[in-house]
Design a protein around this motif. Structure first.
Motif, PDB file in Angstrom:
ATOM      1  N   GLY A  34       0.804  -1.207   0.000  1.00  0.00           N
ATOM      2  CA  GLY A  34       0.000   0.000   0.000  1.00  0.00           C
ATOM      3  C   GLY A  34       0.839   1.260   0.000  1.00  0.00           C
ATOM      4  O   GLY A  34       2.026   1.247   0.341  1.00  0.00           O
ATOM      5  N   LEU A  35       0.197   2.353  -0.409  1.00  0.00           N
ATOM      6  CA  LEU A  35       0.851   3.656  -0.452  1.00  0.00           C
ATOM      7  C   LEU A  35       0.012   4.666   0.308  1.00  0.00           C
ATOM      8  O   LEU A  35      -1.220   4.682   0.176  1.00  0.00           O
ATOM      9  N   ASN A  36       0.674   5.500   1.090  1.00  0.00           N
ATOM     10  CA  ASN A  36      -0.069   6.552   1.770  1.00  0.00           C
ATOM     11  C   ASN A  36      -0.679   7.496   0.744  1.00  0.00           C
ATOM     12  O   ASN A  36      -0.028   7.884  -0.224  1.00  0.00           O
ATOM     13  N   ALA A  37      -1.948   7.845   0.963  1.00  0.00           N
ATOM     14  CA  ALA A  37      -2.681   8.675   0.001  1.00  0.00           C
ATOM     15  C   ALA A  37      -3.424   9.791   0.713  1.00  0.00           C
ATOM     16  O   ALA A  37      -4.551  10.127   0.362  1.00  0.00           O
ATOM     17  N   GLN A  38      -2.790  10.385   1.721  1.00  0.00           N
ATOM     18  CA  GLN A  38      -3.399  11.515   2.410  1.00  0.00           C
ATOM     19  C   GLN A  38      -3.690  12.672   1.451  1.00  0.00           C
ATOM     20  O   GLN A  38      -4.648  13.418   1.632  1.00  0.00           O
ATOM     21  N   SER A  39      -2.824  12.812   0.457  1.00  0.00           N
ATOM     22  CA  SER A  39      -3.001  13.809  -0.587  1.00  0.00           C
ATOM     23  C   SER A  39      -2.919  13.082  -1.923  1.00  0.00           C
ATOM     24  O   SER A  39      -2.205  12.069  -2.026  1.00  0.00           O
ATOM     25  N   PRO A  40      -3.618  13.559  -2.963  1.00  0.00           N
ATOM     26  CA  PRO A  40      -3.721  12.765  -4.187  1.00  0.00           C
ATOM     27  C   PRO A  40      -2.405  12.474  -4.891  1.00  0.00           C
ATOM     28  O   PRO A  40      -2.255  11.432  -5.530  1.00  0.00           O
ATOM     29  N   ASN A  41      -1.424  13.375  -4.792  1.00  0.00           N
ATOM     30  CA  ASN A  41      -0.188  13.181  -5.551  1.00  0.00           C
ATOM     31  C   ASN A  41       0.821  12.267  -4.862  1.00  0.00           C
ATOM     32  O   ASN A  41       1.792  11.832  -5.486  1.00  0.00           O
ATOM     33  N   LEU A  42       0.616  11.962  -3.594  1.00  0.00           N
ATOM     34  CA  LEU A  42       1.621  11.204  -2.848  1.00  0.00           C
ATOM     35  C   LEU A  42       1.896   9.826  -3.439  1.00  0.00           C
ATOM     36  O   LEU A  42       3.072   9.440  -3.567  1.00  0.00           O
ATOM     37  N   PRO A  43       0.883   9.028  -3.810  1.00  0.00           N
ATOM     38  CA  PRO A  43       1.204   7.726  -4.398  1.00  0.00           C
ATOM     39  C   PRO A  43       1.988   7.832  -5.701  1.00  0.00           C
ATOM     40  O   PRO A  43       2.837   6.985  -6.000  1.00  0.00           O
ATOM     41  N   MET A  74      -4.587   1.721   7.299  1.00  0.00           N
ATOM     42  CA  MET A  74      -3.577   1.632   8.332  1.00  0.00           C
ATOM     43  C   MET A  74      -3.449   2.947   9.102  1.00  0.00           C
ATOM     44  O   MET A  74      -3.429   4.022   8.515  1.00  0.00           O
ATOM     45  N   ARG A  75      -3.383   2.801  10.429  1.00  0.00           N
ATOM     46  CA  ARG A  75      -3.244   3.944  11.346  1.00  0.00           C
ATOM     47  C   ARG A  75      -4.395   4.934  11.215  1.00  0.00           C
ATOM     48  O   ARG A  75      -4.293   6.083  11.631  1.00  0.00           O
ATOM     49  N   GLY A  76      -5.501   4.532  10.580  1.00  0.00           N
ATOM     50  CA  GLY A  76      -6.633   5.430  10.393  1.00  0.00           C
ATOM     51  C   GLY A  76      -6.356   6.520   9.383  1.00  0.00           C
ATOM     52  O   GLY A  76      -6.990   7.575   9.434  1.00  0.00           O
ATOM     53  N   THR A  77      -5.425   6.291   8.448  1.00  0.00           N
ATOM     54  CA  THR A  77      -5.085   7.284   7.431  1.00  0.00           C
ATOM     55  C   THR A  77      -5.402   6.738   6.044  1.00  0.00           C
ATOM     56  O   THR A  77      -5.529   5.530   5.846  1.00  0.00           O
ATOM     57  N   GLN A  78      -5.498   7.642   5.081  1.00  0.00           N
ATOM     58  CA  GLN A  78      -5.842   7.255   3.715  1.00  0.00           C
ATOM     59  C   GLN A  78      -4.689   6.486   3.058  1.00  0.00           C
ATOM     60  O   GLN A  78      -3.537   6.920   3.105  1.00  0.00           O
ATOM     61  N   HIS A  79      -5.036   5.361   2.442  1.00  0.00           N
ATOM     62  CA  HIS A  79      -4.062   4.566   1.713  1.00  0.00           C
ATOM     63  C   HIS A  79      -4.632   4.139   0.372  1.00  0.00           C
ATOM     64  O   HIS A  79      -5.852   4.031   0.211  1.00  0.00           O
ATOM     65  N   LEU A  80      -3.737   3.888  -0.550  1.00  0.00           N
ATOM     66  CA  LEU A  80      -4.092   3.330  -1.857  1.00  0.00           C
ATOM     67  C   LEU A  80      -3.590   1.897  -1.885  1.00  0.00           C
ATOM     68  O   LEU A  80      -2.388   1.645  -1.693  1.00  0.00           O
ATOM     69  N   VAL A  81      -4.515   0.959  -2.106  1.00  0.00           N
ATOM     70  CA  VAL A  81      -4.169  -0.460  -2.082  1.00  0.00           C
ATOM     71  C   VAL A  81      -4.878  -1.171  -3.227  1.00  0.00           C
ATOM     72  O   VAL A  81      -5.837  -0.655  -3.813  1.00  0.00           O
ATOM     73  N   SER A  82      -4.437  -2.385  -3.518  1.00  0.00           N
ATOM     74  CA  SER A  82      -5.147  -3.214  -4.479  1.00  0.00           C
ATOM     75  C   SER A  82      -6.439  -3.713  -3.848  1.00  0.00           C
ATOM     76  O   SER A  82      -6.607  -3.705  -2.616  1.00  0.00           O
ATOM     77  N   VAL A  83      -7.351  -4.192  -4.669  1.00  0.00           N
ATOM     78  CA  VAL A  83      -8.617  -4.701  -4.146  1.00  0.00           C
ATOM     79  C   VAL A  83      -8.387  -5.901  -3.224  1.00  0.00           C
ATOM     80  O   VAL A  83      -8.977  -5.960  -2.130  1.00  0.00           O
ATOM     81  N   PRO A  84      -7.549  -6.887  -3.599  1.00  0.00           N
ATOM     82  CA  PRO A  84      -7.291  -7.974  -2.648  1.00  0.00           C
ATOM     83  C   PRO A  84      -6.712  -7.493  -1.323  1.00  0.00           C
ATOM     84  O   PRO A  84      -7.062  -8.014  -0.257  1.00  0.00           O
ATOM     85  N   ASP A  85      -5.839  -6.483  -1.374  1.00  0.00           N
ATOM     86  CA  ASP A  85      -5.268  -5.984  -0.130  1.00  0.00           C
ATOM     87  C   ASP A  85      -6.267  -5.156   0.666  1.00  0.00           C
ATOM     88  O   ASP A  85      -6.150  -5.051   1.898  1.00  0.00           O
ATOM     89  N   PHE A  86      -7.251  -4.558  -0.003  1.00  0.00           N
ATOM     90  CA  PHE A  86      -8.328  -3.908   0.740  1.00  0.00           C
ATOM     91  C   PHE A  86      -9.126  -4.953   1.515  1.00  0.00           C
ATOM     92  O   PHE A  86      -9.484  -4.741   2.675  1.00  0.00           O
ATOM     93  N   ARG A  87      -9.387  -6.088   0.888  1.00  0.00           N
ATOM     94  CA  ARG A  87     -10.100  -7.165   1.580  1.00  0.00           C
ATOM     95  C   ARG A  87      -9.304  -7.666   2.778  1.00  0.00           C
ATOM     96  O   ARG A  87      -9.889  -8.088   3.783  1.00  0.00           O
ATOM     97  N   LEU A  88      -7.978  -7.628   2.682  1.00  0.00           N
ATOM     98  CA  LEU A  88      -7.141  -8.080   3.795  1.00  0.00           C
ATOM     99  C   LEU A  88      -7.075  -7.048   4.908  1.00  0.00           C
ATOM    100  O   LEU A  88      -7.202  -7.388   6.095  1.00  0.00           O
TER     101      LEU A  88
END
Length: 359
Positions: A34-43, A74-88
């Motif tokens: 996963g990648l932190n996505a607090q702001s749109p450009n971060l990933p 994770m940590r209650g912050t916005q993240h960008l993940v794959s769909v399988p990893d969202f399920r996890l």
């Protein structure tokens, strides 16, 4: 005993920061956990630092096609993940999110039947409906007038699996956060914490139990590590703490060179450990991690050596670098060369002013 230097090289290798790799973006995001996505450009910036030939359109297409999803994880912050990893990950952080909601919005939602509120939110987001957080809060306030709309909208984000669909979360797209139901992802209620730990170690190991807790925000991991102990490799760090890792994982040489890398705000290697000395000294951390913020950083020889930001003026863009330790002349040249590549990625059509070194 594994030295701090080896731990540093290990996280750089697993996070594709020793050398850029050639991977499809979804595979890369899964490899990085996963990648932190607090702001749109971060990933986008995170992948640029790690992948060869990475282009903005490639990640945008994966978000638009729903192969990658953005949500609070994770940590209650916005993240960008794959769909399988969202399920996890979403079931694993459910208890954390419920606690966070109670701590922040509990008093502001006194008298609200939370189960009924979540059911009402599901109705409003049924059949592919998309509402911004303020819109959803206002609609819920019509049914639950004892609470303010803002607290209701935020509460849904913490209590019900939702995703933030495109164009939200894509390059340079800012504005109100849209909510959509995550039912289509197949995320359930059962948390596979053992698999979460294994995936964490693959992306960030070797690590302590406290490190895994700091990365995820999930409590109760000691029992999970103890159950997995027979299947993991166990070493110790220089302070004598137990370090866990996958038995097949390899550790790089402490002498392997680490190139200069520009990392965006909140980049994972700076947040994935309770003890962050493998990435920066305590003195540097005090300047990089201020309050809930984590600055954009420059790695030199694998550790945080500077912070960076962009400045815009009259159609030109400048990269400003603030050193956090003394740099050699060769280090300065390497930072300036990588900084020029960063500007070419971020603003390919703008005029680039020379890199500015702040005091």
């Amino acid at each position: 005993m594994i030295s701090t230097r080896v731990l540093n090289r290990s996280v750089l290798a697993r996070q594709s920061l020793l050398e850029r790799v050639e991977l499809p973006v979804v595979d890369a995001v899964e490899r990085l956990m996963g990648l932190n996505a607090q702001s749109p450009n971060l990933p986008y910036l995170a992948l640029w630092a790690r992948l060869t030939g990475f282009g903005i359109d490639e990640l945008t297409e994966a978000i638009v096609d729903r192969r990658l999803v953005r949500s609070v994880l994770m940590r209650g912050t916005q993240h960008l993940v794959s769909v399988p990893d969202f399920r996890l990950t979403r079931p694993a952080v459910a208890a954390l999110l419920a606690r966070a909601r109670r701590n922040v919005f509990g008093r502001r939602t006194d008298g609200v039947d939370l189960d009924a509120m979540v059911a009402a939110a599901r109705e409003l987001l049924a059949d592919g409906a998309v509402l911004t957080r303020p819109e959803l809060g206002r609609r819920l306030a019509e049914r639950f007038p004892v609470a303010e709309s803002g607290a209701l909208g935020w509460s849904v984000q913490y209590l019900e699996p939702v995703v933030h669909p495109a164009p939200s979360g894509t390059w340079n797209v800012y504005g109100p956060t849209p909510f959509a139901s995550a039912d289509w992802t197949g995320a359930g209620e059962r948390a596979d914490l053992a698999e979460l730990v294994r995936r964490y170690l693959a992306a960030f190991g070797p690590a302590t139990v406290a490190d895994a807790r700091a990365w995820s925000g999930v409590s109760g991991l000691r029992e999970v590590f103890d159950a997995l102990r027979p299947t993991l490799r166990v070493d110790r760090d220089e302070a004598g703490r137990e370090l866990f890792d996958l038995p097949t994982a390899t550790l790089p040489s402490p002498d392997v060179p680490a190139p200069v890398r520009f990392l965006p705000e909140f980049d994972a290697p700076l947040l994935a450990y309770a003890d962050r000395t493998r990435m920066m000294t305590d003195e540097v951390r005090a300047r990089v991690c201020v309050g809930s913020g984590v600055a954009a950083t420059v790695l030199v020889d694998g550790t945080v050596a500077a912070m960076w930001s962009l400045s815009y003026d009259s159609g030109a863009v400048a990269l400003i670098v603030t050193p956090l330790r003394r740099l050699s002349s060769s280090d300065v040249e390497a930072v300036e060369a990588e900084g020029a590549r960063l500007l070419d990625f971020v603003e390919p059509r703008a005029r680039h002013d020379p890199l500015a070194w702040a005091e």
